[in-house]
Motif scaffolding. Structure first.
Motif, PDB file in Angstrom:
ATOM      1  N   SER A  86       9.694  -3.669   3.842  1.00  0.00           N
ATOM      2  CA  SER A  86      10.420  -2.713   4.686  1.00  0.00           C
ATOM      3  C   SER A  86      10.139  -1.288   4.212  1.00  0.00           C
ATOM      4  O   SER A  86      10.476  -0.324   4.887  1.00  0.00           O
ATOM      5  N   ALA A  87       9.481  -1.167   3.033  1.00  0.00           N
ATOM      6  CA  ALA A  87       9.039   0.155   2.597  1.00  0.00           C
ATOM      7  C   ALA A  87       7.964   0.687   3.550  1.00  0.00           C
ATOM      8  O   ALA A  87       7.660   1.874   3.539  1.00  0.00           O
ATOM      9  N   ARG A  88       7.401  -0.179   4.358  1.00  0.00           N
ATOM     10  CA  ARG A  88       6.389   0.268   5.328  1.00  0.00           C
ATOM     11  C   ARG A  88       7.082   0.689   6.611  1.00  0.00           C
ATOM     12  O   ARG A  88       7.074  -0.025   7.602  1.00  0.00           O
ATOM     13  N   PHE A  89       7.687   1.878   6.543  1.00  0.00           N
ATOM     14  CA  PHE A  89       8.505   2.333   7.664  1.00  0.00           C
ATOM     15  C   PHE A  89       7.780   3.356   8.528  1.00  0.00           C
ATOM     16  O   PHE A  89       8.367   3.950   9.405  1.00  0.00           O
ATOM     17  N   GLY A  90       6.489   3.573   8.250  1.00  0.00           N
ATOM     18  CA  GLY A  90       5.710   4.513   9.059  1.00  0.00           C
ATOM     19  C   GLY A  90       5.717   4.065  10.511  1.00  0.00           C
ATOM     20  O   GLY A  90       5.914   2.898  10.810  1.00  0.00           O
ATOM     21  N   LYS A  91       5.475   4.993  11.432  1.00  0.00           N
ATOM     22  CA  LYS A  91       5.665   4.640  12.837  1.00  0.00           C
ATOM     23  C   LYS A  91       4.662   3.617  13.359  1.00  0.00           C
ATOM     24  O   LYS A  91       4.875   3.044  14.413  1.00  0.00           O
ATOM     25  N   TYR A  92       3.567   3.416  12.620  1.00  0.00           N
ATOM     26  CA  TYR A  92       2.623   2.398  13.066  1.00  0.00           C
ATOM     27  C   TYR A  92       2.937   1.036  12.454  1.00  0.00           C
ATOM     28  O   TYR A  92       2.302   0.042  12.748  1.00  0.00           O
TER      29      TYR A  92
END
Ligand code: HEC
Ligand code: HEC
Ligand code: HEC
Ligand code: HEC
Ligand code: HEC
Ligand code: HEC
Length: 430
Positions: A86-92
């Motif tokens: 969930s640390a990958r919260f970038g818009k892509y």
């Protein structure tokens, strides 16, 4: 009729309040068992019109404390809970890696989220489940066990609609080929080109098989780690001209939940909401070692294909400290489309993209910061010194398709082996 429904709704609210209580007083001593509610005999919401105070029974199919606590304990063994993506919260990324992103795209039908979502949270009960109502009589809620997504899924790559059934379309919304990568940024000005790059080298049209193509720095043909749904359906591998492929396999009529949420093991560590396959149950039909056996067969071909790609200098091979071998594609051209030489030179090339995009902590917006690095090419010894062909790209893509599917082909051994085998054959013949 309206009023009747309203009463029922009020009743539901009462029931809710009591759930809130049970979960708040977890630590307190257990009180005496309450008097049983006046449930309808059929266990449904007053379906025959006589048991007007019914409804709790249908709720208690799920909402006993014991059941909900058990689900919670199982869920906490799943990677959705233990992982940290969930640390990958970038818009892509947020649409599949965070709960908030998933709620956003499933709410508005968009392909991606509007903005980065700092402080986003992991996949949890509410990500997958959503009450659309409290009417469990003949309602969609009963059939779907209140899954948030029940409709067929429009795949992000190629917009094809696939239907894994009401309980599984939730999984498929995330566990599919990604299709979107980070935006490109121009070298010197840093100006972003915000278009989604959808597997830039494909549609996977094999009419172009022997046509030249530049594999450039900054472009990727990777399908991403979550491509289970695609392999399961036997779609979007690169299929070579004149070869035949079979999309269906033994368990095609099954779906994610039949295997990943099968009966809970006696010790509660596999099956159910752990999402870990309870292999004891597989053994009822065939040896549990069928999994390892199939994985070995597929992996043998994967390594063979990796070696064939290395032999052509399309890939390079690396071994890490633990002795684990990995294969990765080597670009033929730099960022601007200049052919990399195969000997050392002092010419400078666009060798890599440096700096990642960041998120402004105040506004939550992306700060475009990827820049092309100009340098002499240190990797000349691994370069091929010519264009690739689409057929070669297809073989490399198939390698990635199977390799990124960490199950080693278990989600469709038939199609997986055909993709690997025909890729090896193409490389041998050209
Ligand atoms: C198929 C199982 C199932 C049935 C039947 C069911 N629920 Fe739920 N309910 C859930 C799940 C799963 C959640 C999500 C839990 C979460 O998000 O923490 C939920 C959430 C809720 C919530 C929100 C609680 C919270 O912690 O946010 C309420 C209120 C609720 N249910 C009421 C009811 C009522 C009233 C009924 C009967 C009319 C009912 N439910 C029937 C499974 C069910
Ligand atoms: C919101 C998107 C999303 C949904 C919905 C979702 N997953 Fe996942 N799933 C993920 C992500 C992201 C990971 C990786 C988690 C991590 O490593 O932190 C993952 C991990 C997993 C894993 C563990 C993989 C491993 O490497 O061990 C399994 C198994 C899995 N999911 C199955 C399912 C099933 C079955 C469903 C449907 C019932 C489902 N998922 C629904 C996004 C999702
Ligand atoms: C279409 C859904 C989807 C999108 C969009 C997506 N991912 Fe994933 N990703 C997944 C799933 C599902 C998994 C888990 C697969 C598994 O464990 O087998 C995963 C796993 C990963 C992993 C390996 C586990 C980990 O976290 O270390 C990485 C790295 C990753 N994703 C990075 C990204 C990045 C970066 C982006 C955005 C540029 C992104 N993903 C966008 C679905 C997606
Ligand atoms: C990855 C998606 C996913 C997550 C996360 C998830 N569930 Fe479920 N849940 C499902 C699916 C799919 C089913 C139906 C399949 C089944 O039960 O075999 C289900 C069924 C249920 C049921 C009804 C079946 C039963 O045995 O009572 C309850 C209750 C439930 N979930 C509660 C929860 C709770 C509580 C959480 C959080 C701790 C949770 N779920 C998290 C996907 C999910
Ligand atoms: C025939 C049973 C079966 C079905 C159906 C199935 N899986 Fe799996 N899956 C497995 C097995 C076996 C593994 C290997 C790991 C293990 O032993 O738990 C696995 C591994 C995984 C993993 C982790 C490794 C990886 O591939 O990255 C994910 C995520 C996953 N499955 C998701 C799904 C999704 C999503 C679906 C539905 C589209 C699905 N699976 C359907 C049996 C199945
Ligand atoms: C109802 C019976 C049944 C159950 C339960 C079952 N399978 Fe199977 N499975 C079969 C049959 C039949 C075959 C094909 C014959 C064979 O290879 O033994 C098969 C084959 C397979 C194959 C090889 C497919 C191929 O194309 O080579 C895999 C992988 C597999 N099963 C995984 C699983 C997993 C994982 C589970 C447990 C979650 C499971 N199966 C549970 C009946 C079942």
């Amino acid at each position: 009729m309206k009023q009747f429904n309203f009463l029922r709704f009020m009743l539901a609210l009462l029931v809710m309040a009591s759930f809130a209580l049970t979960s708040c007083t977890k630590e307190g001593p257990a009180g005496p068992a309450g008097k049983d509610g006046v449930d309808g005999t059929d266990g449904l919401n007053g379906s025959d019109g006589t048991d007007g105070v019914a409804g709790t029974a249908s709720c208690l199919v799920c909402h006993t404390k014991v059941n909900m606590d058990a689900k919670q304990a199982e869920y906490q063994l799943s990677k959705h809970f233990t992982g940290n993506t969930s640390a990958r919260f970038g818009k892509y990324c947020a649409r599949c890696h965070t709960s908030e992103g998933y709620l956003e795209v499933t709410g508005n039908g968009a392909l991606g989220v509007m903005n980065d979502i700092p402080n986003a949270t992991r996949v949890n009960c509410t990500t997958c489940h959503k009450h659309t109502g409290f009417d469990f009589e003949n309602s969609a809620d009963t059939v779907s066990l209140i899954m948030r997504v029940t409709d067929p899924v429009t795949l992000v790559y190629n917009s094809e609609s696939v239907d894994f059934g009401a309980l599984n379309n939730t999984c498929v919304t995330c566990h599919q080929i990604r299709g979107m990568t980070t935006p490109k940024v121009s070298d010197t000005t840093g100006t972003p080109d915000p278009t989604f790059v959808q597997l830039p080298y494909f549609p996977l049209d094999n009419a172009l098989e022997n046509t030249a193509v530049q594999f450039k720095v900054g472009q990727s043909f990777s399908v991403h780690d979550g491509n289970q749904a695609n392999l399961f359906k036997g779609i979007y591998g690169y299929e070579f001209a004149g070869k035949s492929y079979t999309s269906t396999w033994t368990h095609s009529d099954n779906n994610c939940v039949t295997c990943h949420m099968n009966e809970l093991s006696a010790d509660g560590t596999r099956g159910g909401h752990t999402l870990l396959v309870n292999e004891e149950k597989c053994a009822e039909c065939h040896g549990a070692d069928i999994i390892a056996q199939i994985q070995d067969e597929v992996d043998f071909l994967r390594v063979q294909l990796g070696e064939a790609l290395v032999a052509k200098k399309l890939f390079k091979k690396a071994t890490n400290n633990e002795g684990i071998v990995s294969y990765s594609a080597v670009q033929s051209h730099d960022y601007y489309g200049n052919l990399f030489p195969t000997t050392a030179t002092s010419t400078r090339f666009g060798v890599s993209l440096t700096n990642s995009n960041t998120v402004d902590p105040k506004t939550g917006l992306v700060v475009y910061n990827s820049i092309v690095k100009a340098d002499v090419d240190a990797a000349w010894a691994t370069r091929i010194g010519r264009d690739w062909t689409y057929g070669e790209l297809g073989a490399a893509y198939n390698y990635g398709y199977i390799n990124s599917e960490l199950s080693k082909g278990i989600h469709n051994p038939t199609y997986a082996k055909q993709l690997l085998q025909t890729s090896i054959e193409y490389l041998n013949a050209h």
